[in-house]
Each structure stands twice: as structure tokens, then as C-alpha cells.
Scaffold this active site. Structure first.
Site, PDB file in Angstrom:
ATOM      1  N   TRP A  29       0.830  -1.203   0.000  1.00 30.67           N
ATOM      2  CA  TRP A  29       0.000   0.000   0.000  1.00 30.67           C
ATOM      3  C   TRP A  29       0.864   1.253   0.000  1.00 30.67           C
ATOM      4  O   TRP A  29       0.619   2.203  -0.737  1.00 30.67           O
ATOM      5  CB  TRP A  29      -0.931  -0.035   1.185  1.00 30.67           C
ATOM      6  CG  TRP A  29      -2.077   0.928   1.252  1.00 30.67           C
ATOM      7  CD1 TRP A  29      -2.710   1.327   2.389  1.00 30.67           C
ATOM      8  CD2 TRP A  29      -2.785   1.583   0.179  1.00 30.67           C
ATOM      9  NE1 TRP A  29      -3.737   2.188   2.103  1.00 30.67           N
ATOM     10  CE2 TRP A  29      -3.813   2.369   0.741  1.00 30.67           C
ATOM     11  CE3 TRP A  29      -2.631   1.587  -1.199  1.00 30.67           C
ATOM     12  CZ2 TRP A  29      -4.684   3.153  -0.015  1.00 30.67           C
ATOM     13  CZ3 TRP A  29      -3.500   2.366  -1.970  1.00 30.67           C
ATOM     14  CH2 TRP A  29      -4.512   3.144  -1.382  1.00 30.67           C
ATOM     15  N   LYS A 122      -4.667   0.237   9.053  1.00 31.77           N
ATOM     16  CA  LYS A 122      -5.972  -0.242   9.508  1.00 31.77           C
ATOM     17  C   LYS A 122      -5.780  -1.237  10.641  1.00 31.77           C
ATOM     18  O   LYS A 122      -5.319  -2.360  10.421  1.00 31.77           O
ATOM     19  CB  LYS A 122      -6.731  -0.880   8.343  1.00 31.77           C
ATOM     20  CG  LYS A 122      -7.028   0.100   7.211  1.00 31.77           C
ATOM     21  CD  LYS A 122      -7.743  -0.552   6.043  1.00 31.77           C
ATOM     22  CE  LYS A 122      -8.047   0.466   4.950  1.00 31.77           C
ATOM     23  NZ  LYS A 122      -8.744  -0.135   3.785  1.00 31.77           N
ATOM     24  N   ALA A 156      -4.382  -2.660  -3.099  1.00 33.61           N
ATOM     25  CA  ALA A 156      -3.224  -1.929  -3.614  1.00 33.61           C
ATOM     26  C   ALA A 156      -2.893  -2.285  -5.055  1.00 33.61           C
ATOM     27  O   ALA A 156      -2.610  -1.393  -5.873  1.00 33.61           O
ATOM     28  CB  ALA A 156      -2.015  -2.185  -2.711  1.00 33.61           C
ATOM     29  N   LYS A 207     -13.256  -4.534   9.596  1.00 31.15           N
ATOM     30  CA  LYS A 207     -13.619  -5.267   8.377  1.00 31.15           C
ATOM     31  C   LYS A 207     -12.608  -6.367   8.072  1.00 31.15           C
ATOM     32  O   LYS A 207     -12.951  -7.376   7.451  1.00 31.15           O
ATOM     33  CB  LYS A 207     -13.785  -4.314   7.200  1.00 31.15           C
ATOM     34  CG  LYS A 207     -12.542  -3.493   6.857  1.00 31.15           C
ATOM     35  CD  LYS A 207     -11.615  -4.180   5.880  1.00 31.15           C
ATOM     36  CE  LYS A 207     -10.338  -3.394   5.701  1.00 31.15           C
ATOM     37  NZ  LYS A 207      -9.400  -4.041   4.741  1.00 31.15           N
ATOM     38  N   ASP A 260     -15.558  -1.358   1.928  1.00 33.90           N
ATOM     39  CA  ASP A 260     -14.343  -2.121   2.204  1.00 33.90           C
ATOM     40  C   ASP A 260     -14.663  -3.563   2.575  1.00 33.90           C
ATOM     41  O   ASP A 260     -13.894  -4.480   2.273  1.00 33.90           O
ATOM     42  CB  ASP A 260     -13.557  -1.452   3.334  1.00 33.90           C
ATOM     43  CG  ASP A 260     -12.058  -1.660   3.199  1.00 33.90           C
ATOM     44  OD1 ASP A 260     -11.635  -2.374   2.271  1.00 33.90           O
ATOM     45  OD2 ASP A 260     -11.308  -1.119   4.032  1.00 33.90           O
ATOM     46  N   SER A 270      -7.081  -9.902  -1.295  1.00 31.33           N
ATOM     47  CA  SER A 270      -7.121  -9.566   0.130  1.00 31.33           C
ATOM     48  C   SER A 270      -6.322 -10.571   0.949  1.00 31.33           C
ATOM     49  O   SER A 270      -6.597 -11.773   0.924  1.00 31.33           O
ATOM     50  CB  SER A 270      -8.576  -9.541   0.630  1.00 31.33           C
ATOM     51  OG  SER A 270      -8.624  -9.592   2.038  1.00 31.33           O
ATOM     52  N   ARG A 271      -5.348 -10.080   1.711  1.00 39.14           N
ATOM     53  CA  ARG A 271      -4.550 -10.973   2.558  1.00 39.14           C
ATOM     54  C   ARG A 271      -5.381 -11.566   3.688  1.00 39.14           C
ATOM     55  O   ARG A 271      -5.153 -12.703   4.103  1.00 39.14           O
ATOM     56  CB  ARG A 271      -3.346 -10.217   3.111  1.00 39.14           C
ATOM     57  CG  ARG A 271      -2.326  -9.832   2.048  1.00 39.14           C
ATOM     58  CD  ARG A 271      -1.098  -9.192   2.652  1.00 39.14           C
ATOM     59  NE  ARG A 271      -1.387  -7.904   3.257  1.00 39.14           N
ATOM     60  CZ  ARG A 271      -1.311  -6.735   2.618  1.00 39.14           C
ATOM     61  NH1 ARG A 271      -0.975  -6.714   1.348  1.00 39.14           N
ATOM     62  NH2 ARG A 271      -1.569  -5.603   3.234  1.00 39.14           N
ATOM     63  N   GLU A 297      -3.862  -7.926   8.626  1.00 38.31           N
ATOM     64  CA  GLU A 297      -4.061  -7.109   9.815  1.00 38.31           C
ATOM     65  C   GLU A 297      -5.153  -7.641  10.740  1.00 38.31           C
ATOM     66  O   GLU A 297      -5.126  -7.401  11.942  1.00 38.31           O
ATOM     67  CB  GLU A 297      -4.401  -5.666   9.403  1.00 38.31           C
ATOM     68  CG  GLU A 297      -3.236  -4.884   8.835  1.00 38.31           C
ATOM     69  CD  GLU A 297      -2.245  -4.431   9.901  1.00 38.31           C
ATOM     70  OE1 GLU A 297      -2.350  -4.877  11.058  1.00 38.31           O
ATOM     71  OE2 GLU A 297      -1.349  -3.635   9.564  1.00 38.31           O
TER      72      GLU A 297
END
Length: 371
Positions: A29, A122, A156, A207, A260, A270-271, A297
Site C-alpha cells: 500500500w 488499519k 493496492a 472489516k 471495504d 485480500s490478505r 491485519e
């Protein structure tokens, strides 16, 4: 953060104007933001150590985190925190949440008094339960009203490729949000403003937890109906906690919230979603923490989210089961089955609290306008 010499700027050898913007953090990002800014003006990208900075600068590409995207000539990559002092307009923090405090402390002495500060991190800090803007303000010793946050459906890799995206910039000071929007907006990167900094940051943190659950549902083949239900109820518990903490429930219906959630729960980029898929295969967090590309995260946020929920007397069953799968050895299948087995309730049971909060915020906005 290394104190070594900078690793250089463009590969063309052409002189570029002194950068007035710095991006702290050379993950996917942070690199994406540096690429986006670097297409129109000079920018410093601060990596966490000299080896990373040298590698990215030499290749003019962040091959580990953003492969295939070349850095514009106007991007200077360095590991020297002193380079942040040149960024007299805007300093952006884009590091993993569990490294944010140490990073902010490390660059605090070099942040120009004139610079606006933006968090794109985040998460919630373990122990203190502080939001990321609060961590930056405390660690960098700057006024909290000087820090804004950007959040939204911002994968990203897509933004780096120039695909259209939207986000929201939240700040308690409207002028701060307006300045950041003016600096970062692009035709393909549409930005909105929001004064609900609390709500926007909670959306960004919570989220990711829901996305882990959604990935697990996909991994077990629960189907689109099952995942849609999980996402919707996940958004409901996000909103429930947000209202209890003092946020505007309408923020959770916006880009930082439902926008999101849709992107993070539905995309293979998305990780956090990927973490859920891997958990569904029976892999444990201890193994996945080391093997996932980048940082999921949600795994670092879930316990802080649950602690915040306990503080406010809010129930978060999805977050609890994500914790159980990550840290208690409970199988993902059992976690999702237990969620399905919960007692039925009135879907709109929380609506009176939502409506009251919206009314209070509208009254506050009206009194501010009148004043």
C-alpha cells in the site's frame, strides 16, 4: 528504521524537485501511494531498513510486495528517517499496525511542523486499544487534530495498475481532510471526506476480521448465500461496536464500511481473505504468520476488537470465532457451524440505537452550523 544514507531516486539521473510528500512504509500500500504520487510530483518512500531500500531503488520496483509496477523517476527510496524532514506538506504512515508506534517514534523528530499527517494503517493497538491516528499522535508527539485517516475499498495492486477506486479521508478538522483530498485525488482515485474519524478508523480495523471469516467460508465451500449472510452480520456487529464507541452508524454504510467489507471479503487480492482460506485448510496461525505475503491485519486486530467490545458491553460473535480459529485451536468448520447454530434474533433489534445515534449526530451538526 535504519539511519543509513538514502538509496537514491530516479534511475534516469535527471534532477527532480525536492519532495514535499513522504510515504513511510514500503509495503504494497505504501509503495502504491508512492507510485500514485510520483506520477505527478516528487515523493520520498521510506523503507524499514537499508537492504529493502537499496533493493527497491536498484530495481525501481518493489518486487516482493508490488511486482510488475515500476516506480516513477520522481520516487526517492531511502531508509534514512531524516529524509522525512523535506516533506513539508504531507507525511503518510503506511506501516503494519503492530510496528506503527515504534515507526512513529523513530521519525517524530523529522516531521516538519507544517506537514499534514495521514494514516492509511488499519488496525487497533494491542493493550491500549488506540486507533491508528491516536497511536501516531501519541508516538510522534503531535496534536491529534493534525492526523487524518484514509480508508475504503483500496486493494493496492488494482490502484497501482490505475484501475478506478474510491476512498474516504476522515479528519476532525475539515480543512485538513480537504487539503489531503486535493493532494491525493486522481481521476481514477476518487476521494470523499468524512468528519467521523472514529467510525472510519473502526471500519478499517474491524472489516479485516470479517474478511478472515469470509475467507474461511469460501475455503469450506459455504457458497455465496452463506458468505453474504456472514458479511452482512459481520457489518452489523462492526456497526454495533461503532455506535457503542461513539461513531456515526452511517459511516458503516459508506466506503470505509460496506465498501471495504465487499472488497476485502470478496477478493483473492485480500490478505485477510486469503488467511481465512488457508485456515479452512487446517493450517495454523503460527505457520501462516510466516508464510503469508504481507500482513493480514485482522489477525493482529481481533483481540483488541474483542477487548474494545467488552469495554462497551457489545457482543461480537463472528470476531470471537475468528479469535478461536486463530489462537484457540478450534477448527474453522466448528467455528462456522457454531455461528450458524446461534439463536435467531430480530434483525432490526439494533435499529433504535442506530436511529438515536444518527439523530444525535444530525442535531450536533445543526448546532455547529448555526454557531
Amino acid at each position: 528504521m535504519s539511519g543509513g544514507a538514502g538509496s537514491g531516486g530516479s534511475g534516469s539521473g535527471e534532477a527532480v524537485a525536492a519532495p514535499r510528500v513522504a510515504i513511510i512504509g514500503a509495503g504494497a500500500w505504501g509503495t502504491t501511494l508512492a507510485v500514485m504520487v510520483g506520477r505527478v510530483e516528487s515523493v520520498v518512500l521510506l523503507a524499514h531498513d537499508e537492504a529493502a531500500a537499496s533493493r527497491i531503488a536498484a530495481a525501481r520496483e518493489n518486487e516482493r510486495r508490488l511486482p510488475g509496477i515500476k516506480l516513477p523517476d520522481a520516487v526517492t527510496v531511502t531508509a534514512d528517517p531524516r529524509a522525512v524532514a523535506d516533506a513539508i506538506d504531507l507525511v503518510v504512515f503506511a506501516v503494519p499496525s503492530n510496528h506503527l508506534r515504534a515507526t512513529a517514534e523513530g521519525v517524530a523528530a523529522h516531521i516538519a511542523p507544517s506537514a499534514d499527517i495521514l494514516s492509511v494503517v488499519k488496525g487497533l493497538e494491542q493493550g491500549s486499544l488506540l486507533r491508528m491516528s491516536e497511536v501516531i499522535a501519541a508516538a510522534a508527539k503531535v496534536g491529534p487534530r493534525r492526523v487524518a485517516a484514509l480508508s475504503g475499498p483500496n486493494l493496492a495492486a488494482e490502484i497501482a495498475r490505475g484501475l478506478p477506486a474510491s476512498a474516504v479521508v476522515a479528519a476532525e478538522e475539515p480543512e485538513l481532510a480537504d487539503r489531503i483530498v486535493e493532494r491525493l485525488r486522481r481521476r481514477e482515485f476518487r476521494l470523499y471526506v468524512n468528519r467521523d474519524l472514529l467510525g472510519v478508523e473502526l471500519c478499517g480495523a474491524l472489516k479485516n476480521v470479517v474478511a478472515i471469516a469470509a475467507g474461511a467460508a469460501d475455503g469450506l465451500g459455504f457458497g455465496d448465500n452463506g458468505k453474504a449472510g456472514l458479511m452482512t452480520r459481520g457489518l452489523a456487529e462492526m456497526t454495533r461496536l461503532g455506535i457503542a464507541a461513539g461513531a456515526n452508524p452511517l459511516t458503516f454504510a459508506g466506503l470505509a464500511g460496506i465498501g471495504d467489507v465487499i472488497a476485502t471479503c470478496g477478493s483473492a487480492l485480500s490478505r485477510n481473505h486469503r488467511l481465512g482460506v488457508e485456515l479452512a485448510k487446517g493450517r495454523g496461525w503460527a505457520e501462516l504468520e510466516e508464510s503469508l505475503p504481507g500482513v493480514a491485519e485482522g489477525a493482529y486486530t481481533v483481540d483488541a476488537a474483542l477487548a474494545l467490545a467488552r469495554r462497551h458491553g457489545v457482543e461480537m460473535p463472528i470476531a470471537q470465532e475468528v479469535h478461536n480459529a486463530l489462537f484457540e485451536g478450534k477448527s474453522v468448520q466448528r467455528c462456522l457451524i457454531d455461528l450458524l447454530a446461534r439463536e435467531s434474533k430480530d434483525e432490526l433489534a439494533d435499529f433504535p440505537a442506530w436511529a438515536e445515534r444518527i439523530r444525535d449526530d444530525a442535531d450536533l451538526a445543526g448546532s455547529t452550523d448555526d454557531g
